[in-house]
Design a protein around this motif. Sequence first.
Motif, short mmCIF file in Angstrom:
data_model
loop_
_atom_site.label_atom_id
_atom_site.label_comp_id
_atom_site.label_asym_id
_atom_site.label_seq_id
_atom_site.Cartn_x
_atom_site.Cartn_y
_atom_site.Cartn_z
N ASN A 150 -9.90 -6.10 -1.78
CA ASN A 150 -8.93 -5.95 -0.83
C ASN A 150 -7.60 -5.78 -1.55
O ASN A 150 -6.40 -5.62 -1.35
N TYR A 196 -3.99 -5.57 0.52
CA TYR A 196 -3.12 -6.29 -0.26
C TYR A 196 -2.29 -5.95 -1.01
O TYR A 196 -1.42 -7.17 -1.48
N PHE A 197 -2.73 -5.19 -1.94
CA PHE A 197 -1.89 -4.93 -2.87
C PHE A 197 -0.36 -3.86 -2.92
O PHE A 197 -0.18 -3.48 -3.00
N ASN A 198 0.01 -4.67 -3.75
CA ASN A 198 1.73 -4.39 -3.40
C ASN A 198 2.12 -3.31 -4.33
O ASN A 198 1.77 -3.24 -6.05
N TRP A 233 2.91 -13.23 -10.32
CA TRP A 233 1.45 -12.89 -10.47
C TRP A 233 0.75 -13.51 -12.01
O TRP A 233 1.76 -13.20 -12.80
N MET A 257 1.26 -12.61 -0.76
CA MET A 257 0.15 -13.95 -0.29
C MET A 257 0.67 -15.20 0.74
O MET A 257 0.86 -15.92 1.59
N PHE A 290 -7.65 -11.03 -6.57
CA PHE A 290 -8.12 -9.90 -7.61
C PHE A 290 -9.00 -11.26 -8.44
O PHE A 290 -8.82 -11.39 -9.44
N TYR A 349 -0.95 -7.93 -6.87
CA TYR A 349 -1.28 -8.65 -5.98
C TYR A 349 0.22 -9.70 -5.95
O TYR A 349 -0.43 -10.48 -6.97
#
Length: 284
Positions: free
Chosen positions: A29, A32-34, A77, A45, A214, A40
């Motif tokens: 994924n 979608y990791f900043n 997170w 999200m 994650f 994440y």
Amino acid sequence: MIVRTLLVLGFIWHALRQRVKPWLFFQLNADYFNDSKGLYSKLDMDQSIPRRWRLQQSLDTDGTKPEQYPVFLKPEWGQNSAGVIRIDNEIQLEAARANRAQDSVPYLIQEGAQGKREFEVFVICSPDSKKCLRTLSVTQVLNTSNDAHPVNGIYNSETFYLDKTHELNRKQADQLALHLSQAGPFRMARYGIRADSIEALVQGEFKIFEINLFLPMPLVLLSKNLGTFEKLRLIGQLTGQLAQVTGEIPEARKRKSIFFRKLFYLNRLNFKKLPAKTEEEMVL
């Protein structure tokens, strides 16, 4: 935890057997990791969730005043419900803010979902193939306390799980997967959902309070109504599918350094112990 160890070993075995590089698992994924935040982001999200399924959520600041209680404070997170606090009134909110470390990670404030039942839906998907859905499991999350809005998690001794996947036929499972795919073409995800019933879940009458990308543990493997043999069978099935999906990641795609950045970020999660009545979850 034995289940986690078996998942890791099973994935490595299937990956090597399928000639897939095991370390590419962390790229499942990666889109979608900043990168700027190194995580994440739950705010990211949140924006991907269609409005009808989205809860009101924002960065928690002193000027934020909830329209109604309860609300939940949670780090932008976190894992295994670390740092999640249920707030029932303004006094508790101000106390939690005052007790928060100044150098802590950013906190979010989220309205409480009103669905009567809590579910965790785990999905493995191949977004680049014609048949996206590989697996979907629906796990009901229950709590032995009389609390209507507990903060459930794998380390909450009052939390337990029941597998409800068998209550959906193939058509219903596909319908639910279609709903959830509208949040994004994730290769692997676990959705924290509140709904009144299984039927409401299938009909799209629910609220999503969390999307975990994650290392989301398939909580079906912790279900009380599944025997050891069935859990071992599921571990083999899930790890084999994860290896297949990992092998489908395009070679040309730029790799992101996720694993070590996440380890660094974990070291920053030094939450103060706050009185909490506890709701939600994450991780493998």
